[in-house]
Write a protein that holds these residues in place. Sequence first.
Motif, PDB file in Angstrom:
ATOM      1  N   ILE A   9       0.846  -1.194   0.000  1.00  0.00           N
ATOM      2  CA  ILE A   9       0.000   0.000   0.000  1.00  0.00           C
ATOM      3  C   ILE A   9       0.885   1.249   0.000  1.00  0.00           C
ATOM      4  O   ILE A   9       1.826   1.360   0.792  1.00  0.00           O
ATOM      5  CB  ILE A   9      -0.922   0.007   1.231  1.00  0.00           C
ATOM      6  N   TYR A  12      -3.530   6.496   0.680  1.00  0.00           N
ATOM      7  CA  TYR A  12      -4.732   6.329   1.486  1.00  0.00           C
ATOM      8  C   TYR A  12      -5.881   5.798   0.643  1.00  0.00           C
ATOM      9  O   TYR A  12      -6.694   4.996   1.114  1.00  0.00           O
ATOM     10  CB  TYR A  12      -5.144   7.650   2.148  1.00  0.00           C
ATOM     11  N   ASP A  14      -5.830   3.672  -1.811  1.00  0.00           N
ATOM     12  CA  ASP A  14      -5.714   2.220  -1.929  1.00  0.00           C
ATOM     13  C   ASP A  14      -5.997   1.542  -0.588  1.00  0.00           C
ATOM     14  O   ASP A  14      -6.614   0.472  -0.542  1.00  0.00           O
ATOM     15  CB  ASP A  14      -4.322   1.835  -2.422  1.00  0.00           C
ATOM     16  N   ALA A  15      -5.542   2.149   0.491  1.00  0.00           N
ATOM     17  CA  ALA A  15      -5.813   1.586   1.815  1.00  0.00           C
ATOM     18  C   ALA A  15      -7.308   1.556   2.090  1.00  0.00           C
ATOM     19  O   ALA A  15      -7.857   0.542   2.544  1.00  0.00           O
ATOM     20  CB  ALA A  15      -5.093   2.409   2.886  1.00  0.00           C
ATOM     21  N   ARG A  16      -7.992   2.641   1.814  1.00  0.00           N
ATOM     22  CA  ARG A  16      -9.434   2.711   2.049  1.00  0.00           C
ATOM     23  C   ARG A  16     -10.180   1.694   1.190  1.00  0.00           C
ATOM     24  O   ARG A  16     -11.091   1.007   1.682  1.00  0.00           O
ATOM     25  CB  ARG A  16      -9.956   4.117   1.747  1.00  0.00           C
ATOM     26  N   LEU A  26      -3.168  -4.459   6.216  1.00  0.00           N
ATOM     27  CA  LEU A  26      -2.522  -3.710   5.143  1.00  0.00           C
ATOM     28  C   LEU A  26      -1.017  -3.750   5.362  1.00  0.00           C
ATOM     29  O   LEU A  26      -0.542  -3.570   6.480  1.00  0.00           O
ATOM     30  CB  LEU A  26      -2.996  -2.256   5.130  1.00  0.00           C
ATOM     31  N   PHE A  28       2.847  -2.323   4.432  1.00  0.00           N
ATOM     32  CA  PHE A  28       3.613  -1.153   3.977  1.00  0.00           C
ATOM     33  C   PHE A  28       5.086  -1.553   3.904  1.00  0.00           C
ATOM     34  O   PHE A  28       5.642  -2.071   4.868  1.00  0.00           O
ATOM     35  CB  PHE A  28       3.426   0.014   4.946  1.00  0.00           C
ATOM     36  N   VAL A  43       3.063   6.499   6.166  1.00  0.00           N
ATOM     37  CA  VAL A  43       2.291   5.405   6.748  1.00  0.00           C
ATOM     38  C   VAL A  43       1.522   5.895   7.968  1.00  0.00           C
ATOM     39  O   VAL A  43       0.345   5.551   8.157  1.00  0.00           O
ATOM     40  CB  VAL A  43       3.204   4.230   7.126  1.00  0.00           C
ATOM     41  N   ILE A  46      -1.577   7.654   6.877  1.00  0.00           N
ATOM     42  CA  ILE A  46      -2.598   6.718   6.396  1.00  0.00           C
ATOM     43  C   ILE A  46      -3.233   5.976   7.574  1.00  0.00           C
ATOM     44  O   ILE A  46      -4.461   5.864   7.680  1.00  0.00           O
ATOM     45  CB  ILE A  46      -1.988   5.725   5.394  1.00  0.00           C
ATOM     46  N   LEU A  50      -7.449   5.150   9.363  1.00  0.00           N
ATOM     47  CA  LEU A  50      -8.065   3.836   9.223  1.00  0.00           C
ATOM     48  C   LEU A  50      -9.032   3.555  10.371  1.00  0.00           C
ATOM     49  O   LEU A  50      -8.845   4.060  11.480  1.00  0.00           O
ATOM     50  CB  LEU A  50      -6.983   2.752   9.196  1.00  0.00           C
ATOM     51  N   THR A  56      -1.977  -3.082  10.780  1.00  0.00           N
ATOM     52  CA  THR A  56      -1.014  -2.438   9.890  1.00  0.00           C
ATOM     53  C   THR A  56       0.343  -3.118  10.055  1.00  0.00           C
ATOM     54  O   THR A  56       0.843  -3.258  11.168  1.00  0.00           O
ATOM     55  CB  THR A  56      -0.901  -0.931  10.177  1.00  0.00           C
TER      56      THR A  56
END
Length: 207
Positions: A9, A12, A14-16, A26, A28, A43, A46, A50, A56
């Motif tokens: 990732i 944000y 793509d994370a969402r 996710l 990183f 990170v 982001i 979340l 994470t």
Amino acid sequence: MIRVKICGITSYEDARAAVESGADALGFIFVRGTPRYIEPEEVAAIAAQLPPFITTVGVFSNRTPDEVEQIVSRSGLSLAQLHGDESPADCRRLRTPFVKAIRVQGEHDLEALHTYPQARAFLLDTYVADRPGGTGRSFPWEIAAKAVRQARVILSGGLTPDNVALAVTQVRPYAVDVCSGVEASPGRKDHQKVREFIEQARKADAR
């Protein structure tokens, strides 16, 4: 229920999209020189947006325990994933919970499952010389199926929306991990592929 980690990732958005599609974790990547590298401060920004209960994960390769701890602290990570040649002694020095990645060439690589007793799980990935991960190549899943009888296994390596159901059915891992298999380009996720990957994994697990 099988867990799903979307790795690599870098934004944000793509994370969402991954979280909204049902991802549990996710990843990183903190390996410099790779197309999915991200700075700890990015990170942290982001992660702050979340929802709760999303894990994470920081991906490291041959960083010292002190370096890992510093980046974990700056990023607000839940877990470290170690992809390099980290020794059992190095891993014992970590205060952060960790997953140890094993790059699989053959069954003999499963011996490592017994040398990292502090590991929360083992991520099995495909061995490619000079590449710690993200190769897009799979390894024989019968090896992973044997590993599942010995440890908590996260299956990785060459997984895509087209083959993840078969992988889950054959291996029955604790979790699956995907990076390049759901990308539009290196470091950028294809949100439709992410949704399809998670849907296929969960359907196969439910059968």
